[in-house]
Design a protein around this motif. Structure first.
Motif, PDB file in Angstrom:
ATOM      1  N   GLN A 164      -7.284  50.585  72.840  1.00 32.53           N
ATOM      2  CA  GLN A 164      -7.272  49.415  73.826  1.00 32.53           C
ATOM      3  C   GLN A 164      -8.257  49.873  75.046  1.00 32.53           C
ATOM      4  N   GLY A 165      -9.556  50.428  74.629  1.00 28.94           N
ATOM      5  CA  GLY A 165     -10.492  50.894  75.552  1.00 28.94           C
ATOM      6  C   GLY A 165     -10.157  51.782  76.404  1.00 28.94           C
ATOM      7  N   THR A 166      -9.345  52.803  76.225  1.00 31.92           N
ATOM      8  CA  THR A 166      -9.222  54.001  77.264  1.00 31.92           C
ATOM      9  C   THR A 166      -8.761  55.031  76.490  1.00 31.92           C
ATOM     10  N   TRP A 167      -8.831  56.348  77.047  1.00 33.03           N
ATOM     11  CA  TRP A 167      -8.398  57.616  76.291  1.00 33.03           C
ATOM     12  C   TRP A 167      -6.840  57.683  76.901  1.00 33.03           C
ATOM     13  N   HIS A 168      -5.861  58.370  76.005  1.00 34.44           N
ATOM     14  CA  HIS A 168      -4.478  58.521  76.128  1.00 34.44           C
ATOM     15  C   HIS A 168      -4.041  59.976  76.101  1.00 34.44           C
ATOM     16  N   ASP A 169      -3.291  60.420  76.975  1.00 28.87           N
ATOM     17  CA  ASP A 169      -2.615  61.828  76.763  1.00 28.87           C
ATOM     18  C   ASP A 169      -1.477  61.543  76.053  1.00 28.87           C
ATOM     19  N   VAL A 170      -0.998  62.669  75.300  1.00 26.60           N
ATOM     20  CA  VAL A 170       0.152  62.701  74.358  1.00 26.60           C
ATOM     21  C   VAL A 170       1.036  63.706  74.852  1.00 26.60           C
ATOM     22  N   VAL A 171       2.209  63.438  74.932  1.00 23.41           N
ATOM     23  CA  VAL A 171       3.308  64.476  75.278  1.00 23.41           C
ATOM     24  C   VAL A 171       3.710  64.822  74.125  1.00 23.41           C
ATOM     25  N   THR A 172       3.889  66.180  73.772  1.00 25.49           N
ATOM     26  CA  THR A 172       4.347  66.656  72.331  1.00 25.49           C
ATOM     27  C   THR A 172       5.620  67.692  72.646  1.00 25.49           C
ATOM     28  N   TYR A 173       6.400  67.376  71.314  1.00 21.72           N
ATOM     29  CA  TYR A 173       7.819  67.983  71.203  1.00 21.72           C
ATOM     30  C   TYR A 173       7.931  68.565  70.065  1.00 21.72           C
ATOM     31  N   ALA A 174       8.621  69.645  69.707  1.00 23.01           N
ATOM     32  CA  ALA A 174       8.724  70.368  68.373  1.00 23.01           C
ATOM     33  C   ALA A 174      10.080  70.744  68.157  1.00 23.01           C
ATOM     34  N   ALA A 175      10.470  70.874  66.872  1.00 18.08           N
ATOM     35  CA  ALA A 175      11.919  71.484  66.670  1.00 18.08           C
ATOM     36  C   ALA A 175      11.644  72.655  65.539  1.00 18.08           C
ATOM     37  N   LEU A 176      12.639  73.658  65.582  1.00 18.19           N
ATOM     38  CA  LEU A 176      12.443  74.723  64.637  1.00 18.19           C
ATOM     39  C   LEU A 176      13.816  74.670  63.701  1.00 18.19           C
ATOM     40  N   ALA A 177      13.593  74.971  62.327  1.00 19.92           N
ATOM     41  CA  ALA A 177      14.565  74.783  61.486  1.00 19.92           C
ATOM     42  C   ALA A 177      15.644  75.665  61.794  1.00 19.92           C
ATOM     43  N   PRO A 178      15.736  76.784  62.108  1.00 19.10           N
ATOM     44  CA  PRO A 178      17.042  77.331  62.489  1.00 19.10           C
ATOM     45  C   PRO A 178      17.822  76.593  63.497  1.00 19.10           C
ATOM     46  N   ARG A 179      17.449  76.454  64.587  1.00 19.42           N
ATOM     47  CA  ARG A 179      18.033  75.776  65.526  1.00 19.42           C
ATOM     48  C   ARG A 179      18.379  74.651  65.322  1.00 19.42           C
ATOM     49  N   TRP A 180      17.641  73.703  64.739  1.00 22.56           N
ATOM     50  CA  TRP A 180      17.876  72.205  64.241  1.00 22.56           C
ATOM     51  C   TRP A 180      19.055  72.146  63.317  1.00 22.56           C
ATOM     52  N   ARG A 181      19.026  72.979  62.377  1.00 21.53           N
ATOM     53  CA  ARG A 181      20.163  73.099  61.483  1.00 21.53           C
ATOM     54  C   ARG A 181      21.749  73.372  62.182  1.00 21.53           C
ATOM     55  N   LEU A 182      21.648  73.873  63.263  1.00 22.48           N
ATOM     56  CA  LEU A 182      22.851  74.077  63.506  1.00 22.48           C
ATOM     57  C   LEU A 182      23.542  72.835  64.360  1.00 22.48           C
ATOM     58  N   THR A 183      22.757  71.720  64.895  1.00 26.97           N
ATOM     59  CA  THR A 183      23.118  70.449  65.183  1.00 26.97           C
ATOM     60  C   THR A 183      23.151  69.501  64.242  1.00 26.97           C
ATOM     61  N   ALA A 184      22.826  70.029  62.985  1.00 26.00           N
ATOM     62  CA  ALA A 184      22.592  68.880  61.918  1.00 26.00           C
ATOM     63  C   ALA A 184      23.923  68.131  61.925  1.00 26.00           C
ATOM     64  N   ARG A 185      23.817  66.766  61.729  1.00 26.54           N
ATOM     65  CA  ARG A 185      24.987  65.880  61.264  1.00 26.54           C
ATOM     66  C   ARG A 185      25.530  65.804  59.969  1.00 26.54           C
ATOM     67  N   PRO A 186      26.596  65.399  59.348  1.00 28.50           N
ATOM     68  CA  PRO A 186      26.899  65.610  57.992  1.00 28.50           C
ATOM     69  C   PRO A 186      26.037  64.899  56.966  1.00 28.50           C
ATOM     70  N   HIS A 187      25.446  63.866  57.129  1.00 32.27           N
ATOM     71  CA  HIS A 187      24.534  63.316  56.228  1.00 32.27           C
ATOM     72  C   HIS A 187      23.264  64.077  56.112  1.00 32.27           C
ATOM     73  N   GLU A 188      22.858  64.433  57.433  1.00 28.22           N
ATOM     74  CA  GLU A 188      21.854  65.484  57.518  1.00 28.22           C
ATOM     75  C   GLU A 188      21.988  66.719  56.663  1.00 28.22           C
ATOM     76  N   ARG A 189      23.266  67.244  57.011  1.00 30.51           N
ATOM     77  CA  ARG A 189      23.284  68.495  56.129  1.00 30.51           C
ATOM     78  C   ARG A 189      23.177  68.275  54.516  1.00 30.51           C
ATOM     79  N   GLU A 190      23.710  67.022  54.224  1.00 31.04           N
ATOM     80  CA  GLU A 190      23.687  66.663  52.654  1.00 31.04           C
ATOM     81  C   GLU A 190      22.131  66.911  52.135  1.00 31.04           C
ATOM     82  N   ILE A 191      21.080  66.421  53.194  1.00 34.51           N
ATOM     83  CA  ILE A 191      19.802  66.344  52.785  1.00 34.51           C
ATOM     84  C   ILE A 191      19.188  67.845  52.960  1.00 34.51           C
TER      85      ILE A 191
END
Length: 222
Positions: A164-191
């Motif tokens: 759209q005619g201009t440059w944009h900054d991007v804010v980044t985020y990340a998740a790490l597997a060991p920590r994310w697995r601790l908060t996984a919900r039941p259907h996510e655990r199945e995956i």
């Protein structure tokens, strides 16, 4: 032979793109509002269709680096959005990309769930250790989506893309597997548990062989 992937949550499902999804894909990437915060310009119908065909062809690549899913309702197979994972060419890292939900579709209001299903697939069958994502700095609503996905703020990438005619900054985020697995919900655990019977992505897959198609390069859009 490509095996169809189906990831089911409480309200939405993720499945592989099909040829019949072309119209919904075109609607997303030609829409002036839905593309407003993406990392690509609004496409012409012809460009959107070309990107869609390129995505379908890449399903048969091996090793497969680009996983683009249609988001549907749990009980409605109509494409109502999309989300992707781009496996990077070093380490065991992937980018969550192109998260868009149609405002009048069955997945409305469940973009966070769709993103988390994709992350569960990345941390499970794909064997990723780190998944990251970003949003344009002025798309503040996406901060809530990132945090709800148990992703943590990391950095601001200055003037990462030009739309759209201009440059944009991007804010980044990340998740790490060991920590994310601790908060996984039941259907996510199945995956996550699907990893026990899957061929996980190796960390020495080698460099990308071709540029990422425009529709897959988009960062989270909402």
């Amino acid at each position: 032979m490509t095996t169809d992937v189906v990831l089911t949550g409480d309200h939405v499902r993720l499945r592989e793109l099909r040829a019949s999804d072309a119209a919904a894909h075109r609607r997303i990437y030609t829409h002036p509002v839905l593309t407003r915060y993406l990392g690509v310009e609004r496409m012409t119908p012809e460009a959107a269709d070309a990107a869609f065909e390129a995505t379908l062809r890449r399903r048969d690549e091996h090793p497969r680096r680009r996983h683009v899913f249609a988001v549907t309702g749990r009980d409605d197979d109509t494409m109502a959005g999309c989300v992707g994972l781009l496996v990077e060419d070093f380490g065991r890292n992937a980018m969550l990309t192109g998260l868009v939900v149609l405002p009048d579709g069955a997945a409305r209001g469940h973009g966070t769930e769709a993103g988390r299903l994709a992350m569960a697939y990345g941390f499970g069958p794909l064997g990723m250790h780190r998944i990251w994502a970003g949003h344009r700095h002025d798309h503040r609503r996406m901060r809530e989506v990132m945090l709800a996905g148990d992703m943590h703020p990391e950095a601001t990438l200055r003037e990462l893309f030009h739309t759209q005619g201009t440059w944009h900054d991007v804010v980044t985020y990340a998740a790490l597997a060991p920590r994310w697995r601790l908060t996984a919900r039941p259907h996510e655990r199945e995956i996550l548990d699907l990893a026990d019977g899957a061929d996980t992505v190796r960390s020495d897959m080698g460099p990308l062989s071709s540029p990422v198609p425009l529709a897959e390069a988009a960062l989270a859009g909402g």
